[in-house]
Design a protein around this motif. Structure first.
Motif, PDB file in Angstrom:
ATOM      1  N   GLU A 295       0.777  -1.326   0.051  1.00  0.00           N
ATOM      2  CA  GLU A 295       0.182   0.053   0.284  1.00  0.00           C
ATOM      3  C   GLU A 295       0.794   0.791   0.296  1.00  0.00           C
ATOM      4  OE1 GLU A 295      -2.298   0.507   3.379  1.00  0.00           O
ATOM      5  OE2 GLU A 295      -3.482   2.524   2.190  1.00  0.00           O
ATOM      6  N   CYS A 297       0.480   3.870   0.648  1.00  0.00           N
ATOM      7  CA  CYS A 297       0.325   4.736   2.744  1.00  0.00           C
ATOM      8  C   CYS A 297       1.471   4.321   3.363  1.00  0.00           C
ATOM      9  CB  CYS A 297      -0.932   4.952   2.778  1.00  0.00           C
ATOM     10  SG  CYS A 297      -2.452   5.456   1.788  1.00  0.00           S
ATOM     11  N   ASN A 366      -4.987   4.437  -6.263  1.00  0.00           N
ATOM     12  CA  ASN A 366      -5.609   4.588  -5.085  1.00  0.00           C
ATOM     13  C   ASN A 366      -5.316   5.823  -4.533  1.00  0.00           C
ATOM     14  OD1 ASN A 366      -7.368   4.692  -2.566  1.00  0.00           O
ATOM     15  ND2 ASN A 366      -6.502   2.720  -1.446  1.00  0.00           N
ATOM     16  N   CYS A 369      -6.356   7.457  -0.781  1.00  0.00           N
ATOM     17  CA  CYS A 369      -5.855   7.345   0.379  1.00  0.00           C
ATOM     18  C   CYS A 369      -4.330   7.530  -0.251  1.00  0.00           C
ATOM     19  CB  CYS A 369      -5.871   6.710   1.255  1.00  0.00           C
ATOM     20  SG  CYS A 369      -5.667   4.866   0.689  1.00  0.00           S
ATOM     21  N   CYS A 370      -4.051   6.712  -1.209  1.00  0.00           N
ATOM     22  CA  CYS A 370      -2.350   6.568  -1.524  1.00  0.00           C
ATOM     23  C   CYS A 370      -1.442   7.909  -2.619  1.00  0.00           C
ATOM     24  CB  CYS A 370      -1.802   5.564  -2.138  1.00  0.00           C
ATOM     25  SG  CYS A 370      -2.523   3.584  -1.360  1.00  0.00           S
TER      26      CYS A 370
HETATM   27 ZN   LIG Z   1      -3.314   3.785   0.817  1.00  0.00          ZN
END
Ligand SMILES: [Zn+2]
Length: 580
Positions: A295, A297, A366, A369-370
């Motif tokens: 991910e 994030c 994404n 968020c990312c």
């Molecule tokens: Zn994320």
């Protein structure tokens, strides 16, 4: 002696006494400085303010791409989408994580403004007016009925941090007021969540720590620091990599705010656990200890937490970890759009297609968020590229950059071939002659460092991953650095190797799927003494069982290829094959 002569004599004597006093004070300061360095100087380094450093080269280009992508994506991040995401109703990407989008956005704008970008579509105060009606009596954003949903808690924790970042940018008291109400919400909920995750602080709730600490450092709210200290004692090894690392970031902030270094021990424990699951590219699974995808994030917070730990502890080994991920897996995870997302993750092959939300509209990116957190990380980690402690200036990352240290009257220009980092020039420009120590990080991957200072070869010893050059600097001085490193093999994972990774300096080399069947057992070519046999232009070579040869390239190569819908898989571990 005339009266006027006598007065002059008194004046001269007074000056001499004062001068002697000043000298004694200065000698005493110097003694204290030398008594406390280098050991003390290696701890508690200060990062630069955002405005203190400007990146160019590959770091600057990737950072600019990440920022431009967000700040100009006005048909995705619409005003309506912020309202929906904050109210917790359909109409935005992660609307079921109330507070998340606005919080991250405000933190992104804080970074963007800090680095000199302006003109974002939705300035913080316009957003605030649109979303404030959705802050409930209880203090959170989102429906009352979801107040015990971990997604609401996590979203609101990002909102808390974002409100404090916006307060720092605007000094608008409404941001502080909204943050205080969020902080009180989290304080009240502590008994429900502090041991909810297998006896540990639930990471979806617990990453409110950084916002609580910010309430104290920015607004003097002692109650918020007390609340943070009460819940922090329950932090442990929790599953969701990104939220846990965000929580760890809050612990580093808390250690700094309280002077209690035991919080750093908890962070080190979590990082040690992550290191066990890391790929040779420095990648991490989305969930600990195993997950089929990474991910963006989580990678972002991993890089930032390690840079923060290096500054808090003085230990350069954290920068080695941050850098391994930054120039390999973090760069791999960045798409041609500038955004970040999810790639398939494993120890032997990384980079392919996995989760793609919203019917694949954004491919593997994404932007819920990312993409936000990747941009944020470039800015936050960048503050730690150059740090200061007393009369020592640390150069930690060799990304091309111009850094200003106004209190010392010193400017640094870092130029070189980042991210390969074989040759670097650090130009030191002083407004006035000045004595200070330049601490240059020598990365763990470098076999040797050759250094010239003002054209003269210097040979300071390497200690704790750094060389220290103490001298009186004047005018402009070029410090030229050559990091020696041959192609090398790294058995991986370290504890129980499945194969070898191949490195060219800091760069992890990979075989892209375009070169052949990645699921075949590829072997890297070595000579009789185990040394890599490169191709005609120096690239490591691998062969498949049929004897077909292919050359490796850096795992992050080709990041501007538009493959977000079907990302290229890359083999990163190999067996070895000895050519006779
Ligand atoms: Zn994320």
């Amino acid at each position: 002696m005339s009266g006027s002569h006598a007065k002059h004599l008194v004046l001269i004597l007074t000056c001499l006494v004062l001068l002697a006093g000043c000298r004694a004070q200065r000698r005493s300061n110097e003694r204290q400085a030398s008594a406390s360095s280098p050991a003390a100087a290696l701890a508690a380094q200060s990062p630069l303010p955002f405005g203190g450093i400007r990146f160019s080269g590959e770091y600057g280009t990737r950072f600019a791409a990440a920022a431009a992508h967000l700040l100009t994506w006005t048909d995705l991040y619409t005003l309506d989408s912020f309202v929906a995401a904050t109210a917790g109703r359909p109409g935005s990407l992660w609307w079921d994580w109330p507070g998340d989008q606005i919080g991250r956005w405000l933190s992104v704008v804080h970074v963007a403004r800090g680095y000199g970008w302006s003109g974002e579509a939705w300035p913080p105060q316009i957003l605030l007016e649109a979303v404030l009606p959705y802050q409930t009596e209880a203090g959170h954003f989102g429906p009352e009925a979801s107040a015990a949903d971990v997604r609401l808690l996590s979203g609101n924790a990002f909102a808390l941090r974002g409100m404090m970042d916006a307060f720092a940018d605007t000094a608008d008291a409404r941001f502080l007021e909204a943050a205080r109400r969020l902080g009180r919400f989290f304080e009240r909920l502590a008994p429900d969540w502090e041991t909810r995750r297998d006896g540990h602080l639930h990471e979806f709730y617990g990453h409110c720590l950084d916002g609580l600490v910010a309430l104290h450092t920015q607004a003097g709210d002692r109650w918020a620091l007390d609340a943070a200290e009460r819940i922090a004692v329950h932090a442990g090894r929790t599953q969701h990599t990104h939220h846990s690392l965000s929580l760890m970031r809050g612990l580093v902030d808390l250690a700094e705010a309280t002077g209690q270094r035991e919080y750093l021990d908890r962070v080190e424990d979590y990082l040690a656990w992550c290191r066990e699951s890391r790929s040779v590219t420095g990648g991490l699974p989305e969930g600990m200890p195993v997950s089929e995808q990474d991910e963006g994030c989580g990678l972002a917070d991993w890089v930032v937490v390690n840079m923060m730990m290096a500054a808090a502890t003085g230990q350069a080994r954290y920068i080695d970890d941050a850098e391994q991920t930054l120039v390999n897996h973090f760069f791999l995870n960045q798409f041609h759009t500038g955004g970040f997302g999810h790639l398939s993750f494993g120890q032997e092959v990384v980079g392919g297609k996995q989760w793609q939300g919203w019917e694949g509209r954004f491919g593997s990116e994404n932007p819920g968020c990312c993409s936000l957190w990747g941009m944020w990380a470039f800015g936050q980690a960048g503050r730690y590229a150059v740090t200061e402690s007393g009369d020592t200036v640390f150069v930690n990352l060799y990304a091309e950059a111009d850094a200003a240290l106004p209190e010392k009257g010193v400017r640094l220009e870092i130029r070189g071939d980042f991210p390969r980092m074989s040759e670097i020039r650090v130009r030191i420009a002083c407004a006035e002659p000045r004595r200070f120590t330049l601490a240059l990080r020598v990365p763990a991957w470098a076999e040797a460092a050759e250094i010239w200072c003002g054209g003269e070869r210097v040979k300071p010893p390497v200690r704790g991953g750094r060389v220290l050059i103490s001298r009186a600097w004047a005018g402009t001085t070029d410090v030229d650095i050559v990091f020696k490193s041959a192609l090398r093999l790294a058995p991986w994972p370290v504890a129980k190797p499945l194969g070898v990774g191949v490195f060219d300096g800091p760069l992890c080399m990979a075989l892209p799927a375009t070169a052949g069947d990645l699921d075949a057992p590829w072997s890297v070519l070595v000579d009789g003494s185990g040394r890599l046999l490169p191709d005609a232009i120096g690239r490591p070579q691998v062969i498949d069982p049929s004897g077909r040869a292919a050359s490796l390239e850096p795992v992050s190569a080709g990041w501007l290829l538009p493959d977000a819908k079907d990302p290229v898989r890359r083999r990163i571990l190999f067996s070895t094959w000895r050519a006779l």
